[in-house]
Design a protein around this motif. Structure first.
Motif, mmCIF file in Angstrom:
data_model
loop_
_atom_site.group_PDB
_atom_site.id
_atom_site.type_symbol
_atom_site.label_atom_id
_atom_site.label_comp_id
_atom_site.label_asym_id
_atom_site.label_seq_id
_atom_site.Cartn_x
_atom_site.Cartn_y
_atom_site.Cartn_z
ATOM 1 N N GLU A 32 4.633 11.484 -2.103
ATOM 2 C CA GLU A 32 4.023 10.175 -2.384
ATOM 3 C C GLU A 32 4.689 9.562 -3.609
ATOM 4 O OE1 GLU A 32 1.294 6.944 -2.319
ATOM 5 O OE2 GLU A 32 1.660 8.488 -0.823
ATOM 6 N N GLY A 33 4.899 8.254 -3.595
ATOM 7 C CA GLY A 33 5.450 7.584 -4.765
ATOM 8 C C GLY A 33 6.819 6.988 -4.512
ATOM 9 N N MET A 34 7.454 6.571 -5.585
ATOM 10 C CA MET A 34 8.735 5.875 -5.502
ATOM 11 C C MET A 34 9.819 6.729 -4.871
ATOM 12 S SD MET A 34 8.675 2.740 -6.627
ATOM 13 C CE MET A 34 10.387 2.468 -7.056
ATOM 14 N N ALA A 35 9.875 8.006 -5.251
ATOM 15 C CA ALA A 35 10.923 8.878 -4.717
ATOM 16 C C ALA A 35 10.766 9.031 -3.207
ATOM 17 C CB ALA A 35 10.871 10.237 -5.410
ATOM 18 N N GLY A 36 9.543 9.213 -2.751
ATOM 19 C CA GLY A 36 9.312 9.351 -1.320
ATOM 20 C C GLY A 36 9.640 8.082 -0.559
ATOM 21 N N MET A 37 9.305 6.928 -1.127
ATOM 22 C CA MET A 37 9.598 5.677 -0.445
ATOM 23 C C MET A 37 11.099 5.424 -0.383
ATOM 24 S SD MET A 37 8.542 3.126 1.260
ATOM 25 C CE MET A 37 6.792 3.527 1.122
ATOM 26 N N ALA A 38 11.816 5.756 -1.449
ATOM 27 C CA ALA A 38 13.277 5.604 -1.435
ATOM 28 C C ALA A 38 13.894 6.497 -0.362
ATOM 29 C CB ALA A 38 13.852 5.947 -2.805
ATOM 30 N N ARG A 39 13.352 7.718 -0.235
ATOM 31 C CA ARG A 39 13.858 8.632 0.810
ATOM 32 C C ARG A 39 13.523 8.111 2.197
ATOM 33 N NH1 ARG A 39 16.556 10.633 3.631
ATOM 34 N NH2 ARG A 39 16.874 12.825 4.208
ATOM 35 N N PHE A 40 12.373 7.434 2.343
ATOM 36 C CA PHE A 40 11.995 6.858 3.628
ATOM 37 C C PHE A 40 12.992 5.768 4.022
ATOM 38 C CE2 PHE A 40 9.807 3.949 6.442
ATOM 39 C CZ PHE A 40 9.063 4.773 7.262
ATOM 40 N N ARG A 65 -4.412 0.524 3.803
ATOM 41 C CA ARG A 65 -4.400 0.112 2.396
ATOM 42 C C ARG A 65 -3.676 1.163 1.560
ATOM 43 N NH1 ARG A 65 -9.473 1.966 3.710
ATOM 44 N NH2 ARG A 65 -10.304 3.684 2.439
ATOM 45 N N GLY A 66 -3.472 0.799 0.289
ATOM 46 C CA GLY A 66 -2.822 1.715 -0.633
ATOM 47 C C GLY A 66 -1.399 1.276 -0.941
ATOM 48 N N PRO A 67 -0.831 1.788 -2.037
ATOM 49 C CA PRO A 67 0.529 1.390 -2.438
ATOM 50 C C PRO A 67 1.584 1.721 -1.395
ATOM 51 C CG PRO A 67 -0.604 2.517 -4.232
ATOM 52 C CD PRO A 67 -1.453 2.682 -3.018
ATOM 53 N N TRP A 68 1.430 2.844 -0.697
ATOM 54 C CA TRP A 68 2.426 3.249 0.299
ATOM 55 C C TRP A 68 2.472 2.247 1.447
ATOM 56 C CZ3 TRP A 68 5.929 7.282 0.323
ATOM 57 C CH2 TRP A 68 6.560 7.572 1.530
ATOM 58 N N VAL A 69 1.314 1.907 1.993
ATOM 59 C CA VAL A 69 1.261 0.948 3.100
ATOM 60 C C VAL A 69 1.762 -0.408 2.642
ATOM 61 C CG1 VAL A 69 -0.284 -0.272 4.680
ATOM 62 C CG2 VAL A 69 -0.599 2.164 4.268
ATOM 63 N N ARG A 70 1.384 -0.809 1.438
ATOM 64 C CA ARG A 70 1.819 -2.110 0.925
ATOM 65 C C ARG A 70 3.342 -2.156 0.762
ATOM 66 N NH1 ARG A 70 -0.777 -6.415 -0.882
ATOM 67 N NH2 ARG A 70 0.120 -7.753 -2.489
ATOM 68 N N ALA A 71 3.937 -1.034 0.352
ATOM 69 C CA ALA A 71 5.393 -0.983 0.197
ATOM 70 C C ALA A 71 6.086 -1.064 1.556
ATOM 71 C CB ALA A 71 5.793 0.298 -0.528
ATOM 72 N N LEU A 72 5.500 -0.429 2.576
ATOM 73 C CA LEU A 72 6.082 -0.495 3.925
ATOM 74 C C LEU A 72 6.050 -1.931 4.453
ATOM 75 C CD1 LEU A 72 4.501 2.689 5.577
ATOM 76 C CD2 LEU A 72 6.873 2.421 4.822
#
Length: 406
Positions: A32-40, A65-72
Protein backbone atom coordinates in the motif's frame (compact mmCIF):
# COMPACT_ATOMS: atom_id res chain seq x y z
CA UNK A 1 -7.31 -4.39 -22.86
CA UNK A 2 -6.08 -5.52 -19.47
CA UNK A 3 -8.31 -6.81 -16.69
CA UNK A 4 -6.97 -6.43 -13.17
CA UNK A 5 -8.31 -8.03 -10.01
CA UNK A 6 -7.25 -6.17 -6.87
CA UNK A 7 -7.86 -7.94 -3.54
CA UNK A 8 -6.98 -5.21 -1.05
CA UNK A 9 -5.87 -5.39 2.56
CA UNK A 10 -4.75 -2.72 4.98
CA UNK A 11 -1.07 -2.91 4.02
CA UNK A 12 -0.94 -4.72 0.66
CA UNK A 13 -2.81 -5.60 -2.53
CA UNK A 14 -2.92 -9.01 -4.23
CA UNK A 15 -3.04 -8.33 -7.97
CA UNK A 16 -3.87 -10.57 -10.92
CA UNK A 17 -3.68 -9.28 -14.51
CA UNK A 18 -5.65 -11.11 -17.21
CA UNK A 19 -5.72 -10.65 -20.97
CA UNK A 20 -8.84 -10.63 -23.13
CA UNK A 21 -8.86 -14.45 -23.26
CA UNK A 22 -8.86 -14.85 -19.48
CA UNK A 23 -5.23 -15.95 -19.21
CA UNK A 24 -3.45 -14.77 -16.06
CA UNK A 25 -0.37 -12.96 -17.37
CA UNK A 26 0.86 -11.73 -13.98
CA UNK A 27 0.26 -12.33 -10.28
CA UNK A 28 1.95 -10.08 -7.76
CA UNK A 29 1.55 -8.60 -4.28
CA UNK A 30 2.01 -4.83 -4.02
CA UNK A 31 2.47 -2.75 -0.91
CA UNK A 32 0.00 0.00 0.00
CA UNK A 33 1.22 3.53 -0.71
CA UNK A 34 3.31 5.37 -3.25
CA UNK A 35 5.77 2.55 -3.87
CA UNK A 36 2.98 0.08 -4.57
CA UNK A 37 1.18 2.46 -6.90
CA UNK A 38 4.39 3.17 -8.84
CA UNK A 39 4.90 -0.59 -9.22
CA UNK A 40 1.29 -0.93 -10.40
CA UNK A 41 1.87 1.65 -13.15
CA UNK A 42 5.06 -0.15 -14.21
CA UNK A 43 3.18 -3.46 -14.27
CA UNK A 44 0.50 -2.03 -16.55
CA UNK A 45 3.16 -0.59 -18.87
CA UNK A 46 4.71 -4.06 -19.32
CA UNK A 47 1.61 -5.48 -20.98
CA UNK A 48 0.05 -2.54 -22.79
CA UNK A 49 1.24 -1.32 -26.22
CA UNK A 50 2.64 2.19 -26.44
CA UNK A 51 -0.43 3.59 -28.21
CA UNK A 52 -2.85 2.25 -25.56
CA UNK A 53 -4.92 4.52 -23.33
CA UNK A 54 -5.26 4.31 -19.54
CA UNK A 55 -8.98 3.57 -20.06
CA UNK A 56 -7.93 0.22 -21.60
CA UNK A 57 -7.08 -0.95 -18.07
CA UNK A 58 -10.10 -2.20 -16.12
CA UNK A 59 -9.60 -2.67 -12.37
CA UNK A 60 -12.04 -4.53 -10.12
CA UNK A 61 -11.79 -3.95 -6.36
CA UNK A 62 -14.10 -4.39 -3.35
CA UNK A 63 -14.16 -0.73 -2.29
CA UNK A 64 -14.94 2.63 -3.86
CA UNK A 65 -12.97 4.94 -1.56
CA UNK A 66 -9.53 5.54 -0.14
CA UNK A 67 -6.24 6.94 -1.49
CA UNK A 68 -5.51 3.83 -3.56
CA UNK A 69 -8.82 3.92 -5.44
CA UNK A 70 -8.55 7.68 -5.89
CA UNK A 71 -5.06 7.28 -7.38
CA UNK A 72 -6.32 4.63 -9.82
CA UNK A 73 -9.17 6.90 -10.98
CA UNK A 74 -6.83 9.89 -11.26
CA UNK A 75 -4.50 7.84 -13.49
CA UNK A 76 -7.35 7.31 -15.95
CA UNK A 77 -7.97 3.61 -15.31
CA UNK A 78 -11.55 2.38 -15.33
CA UNK A 79 -12.20 1.23 -11.78
CA UNK A 80 -15.19 -0.97 -10.89
CA UNK A 81 -16.19 -1.25 -7.23
CA UNK A 82 -18.10 -4.41 -6.31
CA UNK A 83 -19.85 -5.49 -3.17
CA UNK A 84 -17.99 -8.30 -1.33
CA UNK A 85 -21.21 -10.33 -1.54
CA UNK A 86 -21.15 -10.02 -5.34
CA UNK A 87 -17.51 -11.10 -5.40
CA UNK A 88 -18.26 -14.12 -3.19
CA UNK A 89 -21.11 -15.23 -5.49
CA UNK A 90 -18.89 -14.91 -8.56
CA UNK A 91 -16.18 -16.94 -6.82
CA UNK A 92 -18.74 -19.73 -6.31
CA UNK A 93 -19.51 -19.65 -10.04
CA UNK A 94 -15.91 -20.16 -11.17
CA UNK A 95 -15.01 -22.63 -8.42
CA UNK A 96 -17.27 -24.96 -6.43
CA UNK A 97 -14.56 -26.39 -4.16
CA UNK A 98 -15.11 -23.78 -1.46
CA UNK A 99 -11.42 -22.88 -1.38
CA UNK A 100 -10.57 -19.26 -0.59
CA UNK A 101 -7.33 -17.30 -0.68
CA UNK A 102 -6.21 -13.76 -1.42
CA UNK A 103 -4.76 -14.87 -4.77
CA UNK A 104 -7.98 -16.68 -5.57
CA UNK A 105 -10.00 -13.57 -4.70
CA UNK A 106 -7.83 -11.48 -7.05
CA UNK A 107 -8.41 -14.07 -9.80
CA UNK A 108 -12.18 -13.94 -9.24
CA UNK A 109 -12.22 -10.13 -9.38
CA UNK A 110 -10.22 -10.07 -12.61
CA UNK A 111 -12.52 -12.66 -14.18
CA UNK A 112 -15.55 -10.70 -12.98
CA UNK A 113 -14.51 -7.42 -14.59
CA UNK A 114 -13.57 -9.26 -17.80
CA UNK A 115 -16.87 -11.10 -18.20
CA UNK A 116 -19.44 -8.90 -16.43
CA UNK A 117 -18.14 -5.34 -16.58
CA UNK A 118 -21.37 -4.16 -18.22
CA UNK A 119 -23.19 -5.13 -15.00
CA UNK A 120 -20.74 -3.51 -12.56
CA UNK A 121 -20.83 0.10 -11.28
CA UNK A 122 -17.84 2.15 -12.36
CA UNK A 123 -16.23 4.41 -9.79
CA UNK A 124 -16.63 8.04 -10.83
CA UNK A 125 -14.35 10.59 -9.26
CA UNK A 126 -16.04 13.25 -7.16
CA UNK A 127 -14.68 16.78 -6.98
CA UNK A 128 -12.39 17.80 -4.13
CA UNK A 129 -15.14 20.03 -2.72
CA UNK A 130 -17.59 17.10 -2.61
CA UNK A 131 -14.96 14.89 -0.96
CA UNK A 132 -14.36 17.56 1.67
CA UNK A 133 -18.11 17.86 2.30
CA UNK A 134 -18.31 14.07 2.74
CA UNK A 135 -15.49 14.03 5.29
CA UNK A 136 -16.96 16.72 7.54
CA UNK A 137 -20.60 15.62 7.23
CA UNK A 138 -19.80 12.01 8.08
CA UNK A 139 -17.71 13.11 11.05
CA UNK A 140 -20.56 15.40 12.19
CA UNK A 141 -23.16 12.65 11.88
CA UNK A 142 -20.92 10.13 13.65
CA UNK A 143 -20.54 12.47 16.60
CA UNK A 144 -24.33 12.92 16.71
CA UNK A 145 -24.77 9.15 16.84
CA UNK A 146 -22.11 8.92 19.56
CA UNK A 147 -23.87 11.60 21.60
CA UNK A 148 -27.13 9.68 21.34
CA UNK A 149 -25.41 6.51 22.58
CA UNK A 150 -23.91 8.30 25.57
CA UNK A 151 -27.20 10.04 26.29
CA UNK A 152 -28.97 6.66 26.44
CA UNK A 153 -26.29 5.38 28.82
CA UNK A 154 -26.82 8.47 30.96
CA UNK A 155 -30.57 7.96 30.94
CA UNK A 156 -30.17 4.31 31.95
CA UNK A 157 -27.90 5.24 34.87
CA UNK A 158 -30.27 7.95 36.11
CA UNK A 159 -33.23 5.61 35.88
CA UNK A 160 -31.43 3.12 38.13
CA UNK A 161 -30.62 5.49 41.00
CA UNK A 162 -32.06 9.00 40.36
CA UNK A 163 -35.39 8.72 38.48
CA UNK A 164 -36.55 12.16 39.62
CA UNK A 165 -33.87 13.71 37.37
CA UNK A 166 -35.48 12.16 34.28
CA UNK A 167 -38.82 13.75 35.14
CA UNK A 168 -37.27 17.10 36.09
CA UNK A 169 -35.11 17.43 32.98
CA UNK A 170 -37.52 15.86 30.47
CA UNK A 171 -38.65 19.21 28.93
CA UNK A 172 -35.02 20.26 28.28
CA UNK A 173 -33.47 16.97 27.16
CA UNK A 174 -30.47 15.20 28.69
CA UNK A 175 -28.05 16.63 26.11
CA UNK A 176 -28.98 20.22 26.96
CA UNK A 177 -26.00 22.22 28.30
CA UNK A 178 -28.19 23.45 31.18
CA UNK A 179 -29.05 19.89 32.23
CA UNK A 180 -25.43 18.80 31.94
CA UNK A 181 -24.34 21.70 34.18
CA UNK A 182 -26.92 20.76 36.82
CA UNK A 183 -25.99 17.07 36.73
CA UNK A 184 -22.30 17.91 37.05
CA UNK A 185 -23.10 20.11 40.07
CA UNK A 186 -25.58 17.75 41.74
CA UNK A 187 -25.39 14.16 40.40
CA UNK A 188 -27.28 12.52 43.30
CA UNK A 189 -30.80 12.89 44.66
CA UNK A 190 -29.51 14.20 47.98
CA UNK A 191 -27.39 16.97 46.46
CA UNK A 192 -30.00 17.84 43.82
CA UNK A 193 -32.67 18.33 46.50
CA UNK A 194 -30.50 21.07 48.05
CA UNK A 195 -30.29 23.12 44.85
CA UNK A 196 -31.81 26.57 45.19
CA UNK A 197 -33.91 28.35 42.60
CA UNK A 198 -31.09 30.82 41.99
CA UNK A 199 -28.58 28.01 41.35
CA UNK A 200 -30.95 26.34 38.91
CA UNK A 201 -31.71 29.68 37.22
CA UNK A 202 -27.98 30.31 36.72
CA UNK A 203 -27.67 26.98 34.88
CA UNK A 204 -30.69 27.87 32.70
CA UNK A 205 -29.14 31.09 31.43
CA UNK A 206 -30.26 31.71 27.85
CA UNK A 207 -33.63 29.92 28.20
CA UNK A 208 -37.06 31.52 28.23
CA UNK A 209 -39.23 31.76 31.36
CA UNK A 210 -36.31 30.92 33.62
CA UNK A 211 -38.15 31.51 36.95
CA UNK A 212 -41.00 29.17 35.99
CA UNK A 213 -38.71 26.45 34.69
CA UNK A 214 -36.39 26.72 37.69
CA UNK A 215 -39.29 26.35 40.12
CA UNK A 216 -40.66 23.33 38.25
CA UNK A 217 -37.24 21.63 38.17
CA UNK A 218 -36.67 22.28 41.89
CA UNK A 219 -40.08 20.84 42.75
CA UNK A 220 -39.46 17.71 40.63
CA UNK A 221 -36.02 17.15 42.17
CA UNK A 222 -37.45 17.31 45.68
CA UNK A 223 -40.25 14.78 45.18
CA UNK A 224 -40.21 11.44 47.01
CA UNK A 225 -38.58 8.66 44.99
CA UNK A 226 -37.13 5.20 45.21
CA UNK A 227 -33.34 5.24 45.26
CA UNK A 228 -30.19 3.33 46.08
CA UNK A 229 -27.99 3.03 49.14
CA UNK A 230 -25.71 6.01 49.71
CA UNK A 231 -22.55 4.14 48.70
CA UNK A 232 -24.18 2.77 45.53
CA UNK A 233 -25.58 6.20 44.64
CA UNK A 234 -22.08 7.69 44.98
CA UNK A 235 -20.76 5.08 42.55
CA UNK A 236 -23.52 5.90 40.06
CA UNK A 237 -22.73 9.60 40.50
CA UNK A 238 -19.14 8.95 39.40
CA UNK A 239 -20.32 7.32 36.18
CA UNK A 240 -22.78 10.16 35.55
CA UNK A 241 -20.05 12.77 35.95
CA UNK A 242 -17.95 10.90 33.37
CA UNK A 243 -20.87 10.68 30.93
CA UNK A 244 -21.70 14.35 31.45
CA UNK A 245 -18.08 15.29 30.64
CA UNK A 246 -18.14 13.18 27.45
CA UNK A 247 -21.48 14.60 26.25
CA UNK A 248 -20.35 18.15 27.02
CA UNK A 249 -17.25 17.63 24.87
CA UNK A 250 -19.34 16.08 22.11
CA UNK A 251 -21.69 19.09 22.17
CA UNK A 252 -18.75 21.43 21.66
CA UNK A 253 -17.24 19.42 18.81
CA UNK A 254 -20.61 18.93 17.11
CA UNK A 255 -21.13 22.69 17.06
CA UNK A 256 -17.61 23.20 15.69
CA UNK A 257 -18.11 20.61 12.95
CA UNK A 258 -21.49 22.08 12.03
CA UNK A 259 -19.67 25.29 11.16
CA UNK A 260 -17.23 23.31 9.01
CA UNK A 261 -20.12 21.55 7.27
CA UNK A 262 -21.74 24.88 6.43
CA UNK A 263 -18.45 26.35 5.18
CA UNK A 264 -17.53 23.43 2.90
CA UNK A 265 -21.09 22.94 1.63
CA UNK A 266 -21.33 26.63 0.76
CA UNK A 267 -18.34 26.28 -1.59
CA UNK A 268 -20.05 23.68 -3.78
CA UNK A 269 -21.60 25.00 -7.01
CA UNK A 270 -24.73 22.86 -6.53
CA UNK A 271 -25.36 24.00 -2.95
CA UNK A 272 -28.20 26.35 -3.91
CA UNK A 273 -29.94 23.60 -5.89
CA UNK A 274 -29.85 21.31 -2.85
CA UNK A 275 -31.06 24.07 -0.54
CA UNK A 276 -34.00 24.77 -2.86
CA UNK A 277 -35.32 21.22 -2.34
CA UNK A 278 -38.21 20.84 0.13
CA UNK A 279 -37.09 19.58 3.53
CA UNK A 280 -33.37 20.25 3.03
CA UNK A 281 -31.36 22.72 5.08
CA UNK A 282 -27.62 23.18 5.25
CA UNK A 283 -26.80 20.06 7.29
CA UNK A 284 -29.23 17.68 5.55
CA UNK A 285 -28.39 19.16 2.14
CA UNK A 286 -24.69 18.61 2.80
CA UNK A 287 -25.33 15.00 3.83
CA UNK A 288 -27.35 14.26 0.69
CA UNK A 289 -24.69 15.86 -1.52
CA UNK A 290 -21.91 13.99 0.26
CA UNK A 291 -23.52 10.56 -0.08
CA UNK A 292 -24.70 11.01 -3.69
CA UNK A 293 -21.44 12.64 -4.81
CA UNK A 294 -21.19 15.06 -7.69
CA UNK A 295 -19.63 12.99 -10.50
CA UNK A 296 -21.67 13.84 -13.60
CA UNK A 297 -21.72 10.34 -15.10
CA UNK A 298 -22.42 8.36 -11.92
CA UNK A 299 -26.22 8.10 -12.31
CA UNK A 300 -27.48 7.39 -15.81
CA UNK A 301 -31.09 8.17 -14.88
CA UNK A 302 -33.35 9.16 -12.02
CA UNK A 303 -34.10 5.46 -11.50
CA UNK A 304 -30.41 4.71 -11.05
CA UNK A 305 -30.15 7.44 -8.41
CA UNK A 306 -33.26 6.11 -6.65
CA UNK A 307 -31.86 2.58 -6.68
CA UNK A 308 -28.63 3.78 -5.10
CA UNK A 309 -30.58 5.81 -2.54
CA UNK A 310 -32.46 2.68 -1.50
CA UNK A 311 -35.83 4.41 -1.77
CA UNK A 312 -37.11 2.51 -4.81
CA UNK A 313 -38.77 -0.85 -4.06
CA UNK A 314 -37.72 -4.27 -5.33
CA UNK A 315 -40.13 -6.84 -6.78
CA UNK A 316 -39.93 -10.59 -6.21
CA UNK A 317 -41.99 -12.75 -8.52
CA UNK A 318 -42.16 -16.52 -8.86
CA UNK A 319 -45.04 -18.19 -10.67
CA UNK A 320 -48.27 -16.60 -9.48
CA UNK A 321 -46.64 -15.00 -6.44
CA UNK A 322 -45.54 -11.38 -6.69
CA UNK A 323 -44.44 -9.25 -3.76
CA UNK A 324 -42.92 -5.79 -3.41
CA UNK A 325 -40.36 -5.08 -0.70
CA UNK A 326 -38.26 -2.22 0.60
CA UNK A 327 -34.53 -2.33 -0.10
CA UNK A 328 -32.56 -3.45 2.95
CA UNK A 329 -29.12 -3.18 1.34
CA UNK A 330 -28.43 0.53 1.14
CA UNK A 331 -26.27 3.43 2.27
CA UNK A 332 -27.44 3.95 5.86
CA UNK A 333 -26.27 7.55 6.03
CA UNK A 334 -28.10 8.49 2.82
CA UNK A 335 -31.29 6.67 3.80
CA UNK A 336 -31.28 8.43 7.17
CA UNK A 337 -30.87 11.84 5.50
CA UNK A 338 -33.64 11.20 2.95
CA UNK A 339 -36.00 9.98 5.67
CA UNK A 340 -35.42 13.20 7.62
CA UNK A 341 -35.90 15.23 4.43
CA UNK A 342 -39.27 13.59 3.76
CA UNK A 343 -40.32 14.13 7.40
CA UNK A 344 -39.53 17.85 7.12
CA UNK A 345 -40.94 18.27 3.61
CA UNK A 346 -44.44 17.08 4.53
CA UNK A 347 -44.55 19.88 7.11
CA UNK A 348 -43.44 22.73 4.85
CA UNK A 349 -44.51 21.89 1.26
CA UNK A 350 -48.22 21.58 0.49
CA UNK A 351 -47.69 19.40 -2.61
CA UNK A 352 -45.47 16.96 -0.71
CA UNK A 353 -48.06 16.87 2.06
CA UNK A 354 -50.84 16.17 -0.42
CA UNK A 355 -48.86 13.25 -1.86
CA UNK A 356 -48.21 11.91 1.65
CA UNK A 357 -51.90 12.21 2.59
CA UNK A 358 -52.87 10.41 -0.61
CA UNK A 359 -50.57 7.50 0.31
CA UNK A 360 -51.91 7.36 3.86
CA UNK A 361 -55.47 7.32 2.51
CA UNK A 362 -54.54 4.11 0.67
CA UNK A 363 -53.60 2.51 4.01
CA UNK A 364 -49.86 2.91 3.43
CA UNK A 365 -47.99 3.01 6.73
CA UNK A 366 -46.23 6.16 7.92
CA UNK A 367 -42.66 4.97 7.28
CA UNK A 368 -43.59 3.39 3.95
CA UNK A 369 -45.27 6.63 2.91
CA UNK A 370 -42.19 8.63 3.89
CA UNK A 371 -40.05 6.26 1.86
CA UNK A 372 -42.25 6.83 -1.20
CA UNK A 373 -42.15 10.58 -0.62
CA UNK A 374 -38.36 10.37 -0.37
CA UNK A 375 -38.27 8.34 -3.60
CA UNK A 376 -40.20 11.07 -5.40
CA UNK A 377 -37.97 13.79 -3.94
CA UNK A 378 -34.85 11.95 -5.15
CA UNK A 379 -36.28 11.95 -8.68
CA UNK A 380 -37.00 15.68 -8.43
CA UNK A 381 -33.46 16.31 -7.18
CA UNK A 382 -32.02 14.34 -10.09
CA UNK A 383 -33.95 16.44 -12.59
CA UNK A 384 -32.86 19.70 -10.94
CA UNK A 385 -29.20 18.65 -10.93
CA UNK A 386 -29.38 17.46 -14.53
CA UNK A 387 -30.85 20.74 -15.77
CA UNK A 388 -29.08 23.00 -13.27
CA UNK A 389 -32.36 24.50 -12.05
CA UNK A 390 -33.85 25.13 -8.61
CA UNK A 391 -36.86 23.28 -7.26
CA UNK A 392 -40.14 24.57 -8.64
CA UNK A 393 -43.28 23.26 -6.99
CA UNK A 394 -45.47 23.60 -10.08
CA UNK A 395 -43.02 21.81 -12.38
CA UNK A 396 -42.22 19.05 -9.89
CA UNK A 397 -45.83 18.07 -9.20
CA UNK A 398 -47.72 19.03 -12.36
CA UNK A 399 -48.16 15.35 -13.32
CA UNK A 400 -50.40 14.79 -10.27
CA UNK A 401 -52.68 17.66 -11.23
CA UNK A 402 -52.82 16.46 -14.86
CA UNK A 403 -53.78 12.97 -13.67
CA UNK A 404 -56.48 14.32 -11.34
CA UNK A 405 -57.86 16.52 -14.09
CA UNK A 406 -58.00 13.61 -16.51
Amino acid sequence: MLFVGDDWAEDHHDIEVQDEHGRAVKRIQLSEGMAGMARFHALVAEFLPEDAEPADVLVCIETDRGPWVRALVAAGYRVFAVNPKQAARHREIISNSGAKSDKGDAHGLADMVRTRRHQLPQVAGDSDVAEAVKVVTRAHQTLLWERTRHMLRLRSALRDYFPAALEAFKPLGLTSPAVLRLLAKAPTAATAAKLTVSQISAALKGHRNIPGKAAAIQQALRTQQLGQAELVAAAYASTVRALVAVITTLNTEINNLEGEVEAHFGRHPDAEIYLSQPGLGVVLGARVLAEFGDAKNRYASAKARKNYAGTSPITRQSGKTKTVHARFVHNDRLVDALHLQASCAILHDCEVRAYYDELRARDVGHNAALRQVGNRLVGILHGCLKTGTHYDQTTAWHHRHDTQAA
